[in-house]
Design an enzyme around this catalytic site. Structure first.
Site, mmCIF file in Angstrom:
data_model
loop_
_atom_site.group_PDB
_atom_site.id
_atom_site.type_symbol
_atom_site.label_atom_id
_atom_site.label_comp_id
_atom_site.label_asym_id
_atom_site.label_seq_id
_atom_site.Cartn_x
_atom_site.Cartn_y
_atom_site.Cartn_z
ATOM 1 N N CYS A 133 0.695 -1.183 -0.190
ATOM 2 C CA CYS A 133 -0.019 -0.117 -0.116
ATOM 3 C C CYS A 133 0.692 1.251 -0.159
ATOM 4 O O CYS A 133 1.502 1.572 -0.784
ATOM 5 C CB CYS A 133 -0.902 0.085 0.991
ATOM 6 S SG CYS A 133 -2.231 -0.903 0.804
ATOM 7 N N HIS B 235 -3.554 -5.200 1.083
ATOM 8 C CA HIS B 235 -2.786 -5.877 2.418
ATOM 9 C C HIS B 235 -2.650 -7.134 2.136
ATOM 10 O O HIS B 235 -3.854 -7.907 2.704
ATOM 11 C CB HIS B 235 -3.668 -5.298 3.459
ATOM 12 C CG HIS B 235 -3.547 -3.968 3.649
ATOM 13 N ND1 HIS B 235 -2.337 -3.372 4.578
ATOM 14 C CD2 HIS B 235 -4.252 -2.611 3.609
ATOM 15 C CE1 HIS B 235 -2.701 -2.047 4.620
ATOM 16 N NE2 HIS B 235 -3.570 -1.749 3.984
ATOM 17 N N GLU C 128 -1.458 -9.142 4.305
ATOM 18 C CA GLU C 128 -1.240 -9.542 5.948
ATOM 19 C C GLU C 128 -2.861 -9.983 6.389
ATOM 20 O O GLU C 128 -2.688 -10.752 7.266
ATOM 21 C CB GLU C 128 -0.638 -8.639 6.753
ATOM 22 C CG GLU C 128 -1.133 -7.437 6.970
ATOM 23 C CD GLU C 128 -1.072 -6.224 5.796
ATOM 24 O OE1 GLU C 128 -1.092 -5.096 5.976
ATOM 25 O OE2 GLU C 128 -0.635 -6.759 4.774
#
Length: 525
Positions: A86, A181, A183
């Protein structure tokens, strides 16, 4: 000789994303050591850390602002793979000759990314296929700005309808950027992408495992303290318990644990701590019964913050007195964990900074010149629990719900009295017992009982009586920053209420707290 579990390491530079610690935890779950540093780190610090790869986190700032954070230029000159997430992708693009613009269309939530070009980062990874056979990835977007031109030596790997450069790559330099993202669990293949970067592209071995972490910690403790004696304040909580077990394995009887029984613990908790660590595991424990001292200090005090300070002060006084009775103790052990170490920076952005110890136990007497032993300071909480299981601690103890440091001191509202604590202990034990019996304990994030210092009329037999009120509290949360009240079944709540009122003489009414956070906090005080 133990393996060097820090041999391969990832450096994560934090630009302020709420998910940055999650990135670090994901890398650790892949069996690779990593550290989380502020974005404004120096070239010398990066060289000294010698990372196998670097991840640039997301962040709330806009790269189009003049003074917004930038990665140190050395990141792109160090000769190691770099992965921008990002904001990390945007600053990478800008610093290497691309262009970023603010977007009128903020992209937040699920998105489907269409893969256009083969890349080492996502080769063979897909969620579905387009009609003409192109791979699609289901990802979680959270950005306002977007890259509108990538650096000249990069290629476009994937895009969405509103984001032309969802993934970019320079395969030769092993630089990768994603505008989502990986994660978070909402990005379904995110863990595989992180694994591809960390394990394949950075060529890191999976050396960071519970058994190897224990071997490494034991070796480091022995190297640090030698034959010296160590003291530890054992509370029975997860961090101090795992610290005690590691130290016991490393130095045996040279460890003395001081267990301060402040009278503010859960039902039978003091006995359980002594039985488990003293009788079962054979640790050297000094049990200090200090209930009267704590309750005397708390007498007449109604203010929650004042109560917390009193409990902290008296604990330090009692611990200090016991420490002074021991001869030749040269080291103080603490259960500091990695999130304690990640502190707010004094830098312009206030991002996470590392490398400063967070002290759990207050000032020891000045005449006691002790070194500090913190064997858990590299570990996240979930890692500490896994270590505890490997060391033989019971699952129920390691995974039980959080309990505040001041204990029942902040679950008895207003003035703390022995009578109130005794009633609360028994009511809370019934609530927790019933949650376990109904297989609900692990379905809620935290559950407990609060004592309210108000009397309510009740009927017992043919007579009326005025007795105390308790409130049940159960919440569901991911990060404890926000929480929803748990929608426990009415039949279950009725059963708990009946048991408490019938079995705990002195309680006439049970209520259930249906407040979320915000506006309420999880604890009442």
């Amino acid at each position: 000789m133990t393996d060097n579990i820090h041999k391969h390491r990832i450096l994560i530079l934090d630009f302020g994303s709420q998910y940055t610690q999650l990135v670090a935890r994901r890398v650790r779950e892949l069996g690779v050591y990593c550290e989380l540093w502020a974005w404004d780190v120096t070239e010398a610090q990066i060289r000294e850390f010698n990372p196998s790869g670097i991840i640039l986190s997301g962040g709330p700032e806009s790269t189009t602002e003049e003074n917004s954070p930038r990665a140190p230029q050395y990141v792109f000159e160090a000769g190691v793979p770099v992965f921008g997430v990002c904001y990390g992708m945007q600053t990478m693009a800008m610093q290497l000759g691309g262009h970023v613009e603010g977007s009128n269309e903020r992209e937040f939530g699920y998105a489907q990314v269409e893969v256009l070009t083969d890349s080492a980062l996502i080769r063979g990874i897909e969620d579905s296929l387009t009609a003409d056979g192109k791979p699609l990835l289901d990802v979680w977007m959270s950005h306002g700005d977007k890259v509108t031109a990538i650096p000249s030596d990069f290629v476009t790997v994937a895009s969405t309808e509103s984001c032309p450069f969802a993934i970019m790559a320079n395969e030769e330099k092993r630089f990768y950027g994603v505008q989502f993202h990986p994660e978070v669990t909402h990005t379904r293949q995110g863990m595989r992408m992180l694994e591809r970067f960390v394990r394949d592209i950075c060529q890191c071995e999976a050396l960071w495992t519970p058994a190897k972490i224990i071997d490494d910690a034991v070796a480091r403790i022995r190297e640090q303290v030698g034959d010296d004696k160590v003291i530890l304040g054992l509370s029975g909580g997860v961090d101090s318990s795992v610290t005690a077990m590691l130290l016991h394995r490393a130095i045996g009887k040279n460890l003395t644990c001081v267990f301060v029984d402040n009278g503010l613990l859960r039902l039978n908790e003091a006995e359980q701590v002594m039985d488990m660590f003293g009788d079962h595991f054979g640790l050297n424990i000094v049990h200090v019964p200090a209930e009267d001292r704590f309750l005397s200090a708390l007498a007449g005090e109604n203010d929650p913050e004042a109560k917390r300070k009193i409990i902290g002060r008296v604990f330090v006084e009692v611990f200090d007195e016991e420490a002074l009775k021991l001869e030749d103790v040269k080291w103080l052990a603490q259960g500091t964990i990695y999130p304690d170490v990640i502190e707010s920076a004094a830098s312009a952005t206030g991002k996470a900074h590392v490398i400063k110890s967070h002290h759990n136990v207050g000032g020891l007497p000045k005449e006691m010149k002790m070194g500090l032993v913190e064997p858990l300071k590299e570990l996240f909480k979930d890692e500490v629990r896994k270590i505890g299981l490997e060391l033989g601690l019971p699952y129920d103890m390691l995974y039980r719900h959080p309990f505040p440091g001041p204990g029942l001191g902040v679950r008895v509202l207003g003035e703390v009295k022995k009578e109130y604590c005794d009633l609360l202990r028994r009511a809370d034990a019934i609530f927790i017992e019933e949650l376990r019996k109904a297989d609900l304990y692990d379905k809620v994030s935290q559950a407990f009982t609060v004592f309210l210092p108000v009397r309510s009329v009740g009927v017992m037999g043919d007579g009326r009586k005025y007795d105390w009120v308790v409130s049940l509290r159960a919440v569901e949360t991911i990060d404890f920053m926000t929480a929803h009240w748990a929608h426990l079944p009415y039949g279950f709540l009725g059963r708990v209420s009946n048991r408490i009122i019938n079995e705990v003489n002195g309680i006439s009414r049970v209520v259930y707290d249906i407040s979320g956070k915000p506006p309420a906090t999880i604890e009442w005080e």
